[in-house]
Design a protein around this motif. Structure first.
Motif, PDB file in Angstrom:
ATOM      1  N   PRO A   1     -58.910 -33.051 -28.294  1.00  0.00           N
ATOM      2  CA  PRO A   1     -58.211 -31.983 -27.563  1.00  0.00           C
ATOM      3  C   PRO A   1     -59.035 -31.596 -26.337  1.00  0.00           C
ATOM      4  O   PRO A   1     -60.226 -31.907 -26.256  1.00  0.00           O
ATOM      5  N   ASP A   2     -58.415 -30.925 -25.365  1.00  0.00           N
ATOM      6  CA  ASP A   2     -59.162 -30.418 -24.208  1.00  0.00           C
ATOM      7  C   ASP A   2     -60.072 -29.266 -24.635  1.00  0.00           C
ATOM      8  O   ASP A   2     -61.171 -29.107 -24.124  1.00  0.00           O
TER       9      ASP A   2
ATOM     10  N   LYS B   1     -47.199 -24.632 -29.607  1.00  0.00           N
ATOM     11  CA  LYS B   1     -47.824 -23.557 -30.382  1.00  0.00           C
ATOM     12  C   LYS B   1     -46.955 -23.126 -31.556  1.00  0.00           C
ATOM     13  O   LYS B   1     -45.758 -23.399 -31.585  1.00  0.00           O
ATOM     14  N   VAL B   2     -47.629 -22.479 -32.508  1.00  0.00           N
ATOM     15  CA  VAL B   2     -46.919 -21.995 -33.690  1.00  0.00           C
ATOM     16  C   VAL B   2     -46.197 -20.707 -33.319  1.00  0.00           C
ATOM     17  O   VAL B   2     -46.820 -19.768 -32.829  1.00  0.00           O
TER      18      VAL B   2
ATOM     19  N   LEU C   1     -50.268 -29.356 -26.462  1.00  0.00           N
ATOM     20  CA  LEU C   1     -50.767 -28.314 -27.365  1.00  0.00           C
ATOM     21  C   LEU C   1     -51.205 -27.143 -26.499  1.00  0.00           C
ATOM     22  O   LEU C   1     -51.954 -27.310 -25.542  1.00  0.00           O
ATOM     23  N   ASP C   2     -50.750 -25.954 -26.879  1.00  0.00           N
ATOM     24  CA  ASP C   2     -50.940 -24.805 -26.003  1.00  0.00           C
ATOM     25  C   ASP C   2     -51.479 -23.614 -26.798  1.00  0.00           C
ATOM     26  O   ASP C   2     -50.870 -22.553 -26.834  1.00  0.00           O
ATOM     27  N   GLY C   3     -52.589 -23.863 -27.517  1.00  0.00           N
ATOM     28  CA  GLY C   3     -53.178 -22.787 -28.321  1.00  0.00           C
ATOM     29  C   GLY C   3     -52.667 -22.825 -29.747  1.00  0.00           C
ATOM     30  O   GLY C   3     -52.260 -21.811 -30.302  1.00  0.00           O
TER      31      GLY C   3
ATOM     32  N   ALA D   1     -57.267 -25.520 -37.833  1.00  0.00           N
ATOM     33  CA  ALA D   1     -57.269 -25.779 -36.388  1.00  0.00           C
ATOM     34  C   ALA D   1     -57.214 -24.431 -35.683  1.00  0.00           C
ATOM     35  O   ALA D   1     -56.438 -23.557 -36.081  1.00  0.00           O
ATOM     36  N   VAL D   2     -58.045 -24.258 -34.677  1.00  0.00           N
ATOM     37  CA  VAL D   2     -58.099 -22.991 -33.960  1.00  0.00           C
ATOM     38  C   VAL D   2     -57.938 -23.233 -32.460  1.00  0.00           C
ATOM     39  O   VAL D   2     -58.740 -23.943 -31.852  1.00  0.00           O
TER      40      VAL D   2
END
Ligand SMILES: Nc1ncnc2c1ncn2[C@@H]1O[C@H](COP(=O)(O)OP(=O)(O)OP(=O)(O)O)[C@@H](O)[C@H]1O
Ligand SMILES: [Mg+2]
Length: 337
Positions: free
Chosen positions: A60-61, A216-217, A24-26, A6-7
């Protein structure tokens, strides 16, 4: 070969009359074939949203996601046969029996009646559900539901498995049973992405851990790498008398590599030390010289809770699921702030 990738995934929810939520924020993620990656994060971190995107349930957006090189967003119909999903909320038909639920999955995927029944029987055995197989699922306990739900995800032997909080709500025995099953599947070559709020679970099962917060991670690596990243081990002492706290603090500062953290009640002191056994010996000798009495003294490796606290400023254990030791240390460090 990378299996799941996933990117820069982004997904924003805009509930009516409320501020937008960046679920989800990147988010970036790589899960190599035949390994287990744990997405570790507290409530609302974005774990289920990630699983939903990767299993084609939501778009996802922006960002891209592939499984075995196939685009999840543009080719969901090619992804679905490759994956199994066991959700946070068990997806079973309440009125059917355990056996009928599994048989139904096989028929939905176009197995013959004979193949479907055989596979259902195999899974009933594997998941130790023999006694429950002829009872409607509505009478199942939480642990039995979890097992029948995971069994359903395995009917077609998918090479890639998504497990969203597979052991939340299970008692310790059922949890260990679930860990055994997951470990066996991975031993047979299955690629697994699992989400969890349990540090111990990520520690036990995962080859690699991605710590996520706010979509985000924020850190990734093996459990050992994450622990090492916060530096050395901990030396902890617990004082008999509060009168000694100033002296104890001075001694720990001298032999540790950080300022001591003090527990809420003032009796517990903790420092980091690169060489904890040596530091502990020096500290105990000094305490003896000064006549300072201790209830307890020891050293421990940092836990993943320490990692989470260091990264985010708050502890990861939101529901008291982790042992009290780590909770105490979290309080210790919070109190120090
Ligand atoms: N359909 C939706 N509408 C509005 N907000 C949503 C929706 N789905 C998720 N969210 C929000 O997105 C954020 C991430 O949610 P998500 O379910 O991915 O978290 P999670 O890490 O799975 O949490 P939990 O541990 O509680 O299962 C949360 O703030 C949640 O409230
Ligand atoms: Mg969730």
């Amino acid at each position: 070969m990378t299996y799941i990738e996933a990117v820069d995934l982004r997904k924003t929810y805009t509930p009516k009359g409320a501020a937008p939520v960046h679920a989800l924020d990147g988010l970036n993620l790589v899960v190599p074939q035949g390994t287990v990656t744990a997405l570790l994060g507290p409530n609302g971190a974005g774990k289920t949203t990630t699983v939903k995107v990767l299993t084609t349930l939501i778009r996802p957006d922006s960002g891209t996601a592939t499984i075995n090189g196939i685009d999840v967003i543009s080719s969901p119909e090619r992804i679905r046969p490759m994956i199994g999903v066991s959700g946070q909320y068990a997806a079973v038909d309440e009125n059917l029996t355990g056996f009928e639920n599994l048989d139904m999955v096989g028929r939905l995927y176009h197995l013959s009646a004979k193949q479907s029944r055989e596979r259902a029987r195999e899974l009933i055995r594997l998941f130790d559900l023999t006694e429950a197989q002829n009872r409607p699922v509505k009478g199942f306990s939480g642990g039995m539901r979890r097992r029948i739900d995971l069994a359903g995800a395995l009917v077609m032997r998918p090479p890639v498995l998504f497990l969203d909080e597979p052991t939340t709500g299970l008692d310790p025995r059922s949890r260990i049973g679930m860990w055994d099953i997951i470990t066996t599947l991975v031993g047979e070559g299955t690629t697994v992405l699992l989400t969890t709020q349990y540090l111990e679970e990520a520690d036990q099962l995962a080859d690699s851990i991605s710590v996520i917060d706010d979509g985000k991670v924020i850190a990734e690596g093996t459990s050992d790498e994450l622990k090492a990243s916060i530096g050395g081990q901990r030396v902890e002492v617990s004082l008999v008398s509060l009168d000694d706290s100033t002296a104890a603090r001075e001694i720990l500062t001298r032999f540790g590599s950080t300022e001591p953290a003090v527990s809420l009640d003032g009796r517990g002191l903790t420092v980091n030390a690169e060489d904890a056994p040596a530091a502990l010996q020096l500290i105990l000798t000094e305490f003896a010289n000064r006549g300072i009495q201790l209830y307890d003294a020891g050293m421990r490796r940092p836990t993943l809770d320490d990692v989470f606290l260091k990264l985010t400023g708050h502890t990861a254990s939101v529901d008291g699921a982790d042992n009290t030791d780590t909770d105490t240390s979290a309080q210790t460090q919070k109190a120090q702030k």
